[in-house]
Write a protein that holds these residues in place. Sequence first.
Motif, PDB file in Angstrom:
ATOM      1  N   ASP A   1       0.816  -1.213   0.000  1.00 14.77           N
ATOM      2  CA  ASP A   1       0.000   0.000   0.000  1.00 14.77           C
ATOM      3  C   ASP A   1       0.848   1.261   0.000  1.00 14.77           C
ATOM      4  N   GLY A   2       2.116   1.128   0.368  1.00  9.77           N
ATOM      5  CA  GLY A   2       3.016   2.271   0.340  1.00  9.77           C
ATOM      6  C   GLY A   2       2.767   3.289   1.434  1.00  9.77           C
ATOM      7  N   LEU A   3       2.172   2.862   2.545  1.00  6.01           N
ATOM      8  CA  LEU A   3       1.935   3.792   3.635  1.00  6.01           C
ATOM      9  C   LEU A   3       3.248   4.122   4.341  1.00  6.01           C
ATOM     10  N   SER A   4       3.300   5.292   4.904  1.00  3.69           N
ATOM     11  CA  SER A   4       4.465   5.689   5.685  1.00  3.69           C
ATOM     12  C   SER A   4       4.426   4.945   7.019  1.00  3.69           C
ATOM     13  N   ILE A   5       5.502   5.061   7.773  1.00  3.17           N
ATOM     14  CA  ILE A   5       5.537   4.440   9.095  1.00  3.17           C
ATOM     15  C   ILE A   5       4.443   5.026   9.969  1.00  3.17           C
ATOM     16  N   LYS A   6       4.306   6.344   9.939  1.00  2.00           N
ATOM     17  CA  LYS A   6       3.273   7.001  10.754  1.00  2.00           C
ATOM     18  C   LYS A   6       1.879   6.562  10.340  1.00  2.00           C
ATOM     19  N   GLU A   7       1.602   6.543   9.033  1.00  2.00           N
ATOM     20  CA  GLU A   7       0.285   6.115   8.559  1.00  2.00           C
ATOM     21  C   GLU A   7      -0.005   4.672   8.947  1.00  2.00           C
ATOM     22  N   SER A   8       0.991   3.810   8.840  1.00  2.00           N
ATOM     23  CA  SER A   8       0.821   2.409   9.228  1.00  2.00           C
ATOM     24  C   SER A   8       0.547   2.286  10.721  1.00  2.00           C
ATOM     25  N   ALA A   9       1.278   3.036  11.520  1.00  2.00           N
ATOM     26  CA  ALA A   9       1.081   3.005  12.973  1.00  2.00           C
ATOM     27  C   ALA A   9      -0.316   3.487  13.338  1.00  2.00           C
ATOM     28  N   ASP A  10      -0.755   4.578  12.717  1.00  2.00           N
ATOM     29  CA  ASP A  10      -2.104   5.092  12.969  1.00  2.00           C
ATOM     30  C   ASP A  10      -3.150   4.050  12.596  1.00  2.00           C
ATOM     31  N   PHE A  11      -2.959   3.423  11.446  1.00  4.08           N
ATOM     32  CA  PHE A  11      -3.922   2.429  10.982  1.00  4.08           C
ATOM     33  C   PHE A  11      -3.971   1.222  11.907  1.00  4.08           C
ATOM     34  N   LEU A  12      -2.800   0.739  12.322  1.00  2.48           N
ATOM     35  CA  LEU A  12      -2.729  -0.463  13.162  1.00  2.48           C
ATOM     36  C   LEU A  12      -2.994  -0.175  14.636  1.00  2.48           C
ATOM     37  N   GLY A  13      -2.982   1.092  14.996  1.00  2.00           N
ATOM     38  CA  GLY A  13      -3.213   1.453  16.382  1.00  2.00           C
ATOM     39  C   GLY A  13      -2.036   1.083  17.276  1.00  2.00           C
ATOM     40  N   CYS A  14      -0.841   1.271  16.757  1.00  2.57           N
ATOM     41  CA  CYS A  14       0.363   0.955  17.525  1.00  2.57           C
ATOM     42  C   CYS A  14       1.377   2.079  17.331  1.00  2.57           C
ATOM     43  N   SER A  15       2.535   1.922  17.929  1.00  2.00           N
ATOM     44  CA  SER A  15       3.555   2.965  17.830  1.00  2.00           C
ATOM     45  C   SER A  15       4.326   2.855  16.510  1.00  2.00           C
ATOM     46  N   GLU A  16       4.945   3.956  16.128  1.00  2.00           N
ATOM     47  CA  GLU A  16       5.791   3.961  14.939  1.00  2.00           C
ATOM     48  C   GLU A  16       6.969   3.020  15.129  1.00  2.00           C
ATOM     49  N   LYS A  17       7.468   2.948  16.340  1.00  3.93           N
ATOM     50  CA  LYS A  17       8.585   2.053  16.653  1.00  3.93           C
ATOM     51  C   LYS A  17       8.180   0.593  16.405  1.00  3.93           C
ATOM     52  N   GLN A  18       6.960   0.230  16.778  1.00  4.93           N
ATOM     53  CA  GLN A  18       6.489  -1.139  16.564  1.00  4.93           C
ATOM     54  C   GLN A  18       6.376  -1.443  15.070  1.00  4.93           C
ATOM     55  N   VAL A  19       5.890  -0.490  14.294  1.00  2.00           N
ATOM     56  CA  VAL A  19       5.807  -0.685  12.842  1.00  2.00           C
ATOM     57  C   VAL A  19       7.202  -0.870  12.261  1.00  2.00           C
ATOM     58  N   THR A  20       8.125  -0.022  12.674  1.00  2.00           N
ATOM     59  CA  THR A  20       9.504  -0.126  12.198  1.00  2.00           C
ATOM     60  C   THR A  20      10.098  -1.481  12.561  1.00  2.00           C
ATOM     61  N   ASN A  21       9.897  -1.882  13.809  1.00  2.00           N
ATOM     62  CA  ASN A  21      10.426  -3.176  14.257  1.00  2.00           C
ATOM     63  C   ASN A  21       9.781  -4.345  13.518  1.00  2.00           C
ATOM     64  N   ASN A  22       8.456  -4.311  13.375  1.00  2.00           N
ATOM     65  CA  ASN A  22       7.766  -5.399  12.672  1.00  2.00           C
ATOM     66  C   ASN A  22       8.199  -5.495  11.213  1.00  2.00           C
ATOM     67  N   THR A  23       8.396  -4.356  10.576  1.00  2.00           N
ATOM     68  CA  THR A  23       8.845  -4.364   9.185  1.00  2.00           C
ATOM     69  C   THR A  23      10.234  -4.978   9.082  1.00  2.00           C
ATOM     70  N   ALA A  24      11.134  -4.526   9.933  1.00  2.00           N
ATOM     71  CA  ALA A  24      12.505  -5.057   9.904  1.00  2.00           C
ATOM     72  C   ALA A  24      12.531  -6.546  10.231  1.00  2.00           C
ATOM     73  N   ARG A  25      11.781  -6.938  11.245  1.00  2.00           N
ATOM     74  CA  ARG A  25      11.744  -8.354  11.628  1.00  2.00           C
ATOM     75  C   ARG A  25      11.116  -9.215  10.544  1.00  2.00           C
ATOM     76  N   ALA A  26      10.068  -8.707   9.921  1.00  2.00           N
ATOM     77  CA  ALA A  26       9.404  -9.460   8.862  1.00  2.00           C
ATOM     78  C   ALA A  26      10.340  -9.661   7.673  1.00  2.00           C
ATOM     79  N   LEU A  27      11.032  -8.610   7.283  1.00  2.00           N
ATOM     80  CA  LEU A  27      11.957  -8.732   6.156  1.00  2.00           C
ATOM     81  C   LEU A  27      13.129  -9.652   6.495  1.00  2.00           C
ATOM     82  N   LYS A  28      13.596  -9.580   7.731  1.00  2.00           N
ATOM     83  CA  LYS A  28      14.689 -10.455   8.156  1.00  2.00           C
ATOM     84  C   LYS A  28      14.220 -11.918   8.173  1.00  2.00           C
ATOM     85  N   ALA A  29      13.027 -12.152   8.693  1.00  2.00           N
ATOM     86  CA  ALA A  29      12.473 -13.511   8.730  1.00  2.00           C
ATOM     87  C   ALA A  29      12.242 -14.033   7.316  1.00  2.00           C
ATOM     88  N   LEU A  30      11.760 -13.168   6.439  1.00  2.00           N
ATOM     89  CA  LEU A  30      11.533 -13.559   5.050  1.00  2.00           C
ATOM     90  C   LEU A  30      12.856 -13.916   4.374  1.00  2.00           C
TER      91      LEU A  30
END
Length: 172
Positions: A128-157
Amino acid sequence: MDEMSFQQVYQTHNDAIYQYIFYLIQHRELAEDLTQETFYRAYKQFDTFREEADVKTWIKRIARNLVYDHFRRKQIVKFIPFVNTDDRVEKDTPSDILERGEAVANLYEALKELKLPYRETLVLRKIDGLSIKESADFLGCSEKQVTNNTARALKALQKIYEERGYTYVTEL
């Protein structure tokens, strides 16, 4: 907001909401049904919605809740394709098509190993190309959590790709 503006919202966002739902559930007919239900629920509540600039996020939240309700009802986990169909080149050679098909198949298999929050974060950030802030707002979590989840997901992948001997695409 009146009915005409809702029709404009529907026409503007219908394809994106369908694609989002489809990425989450990988079933065309069900994605169509859930998209229809999403807009039905949005229509019923549309007169209470005030911020036009955020209408796509509001509708996407309705879609997300419906998908999660579906998963809870069925007690199943489906997997998200990680392919943005808008990026396809129209004049592919046959070998390009075969390579992309193999890469997509590999990606489907690898994504089966990721946790749902990781898959969802990847969809929001990379498809979807959302920014970290937009993703955090959408998911109802912190920007740090979005950043961490993205990094962890890519590392796991990447780890899954290496274990299976797939070629990892770094542009994800």
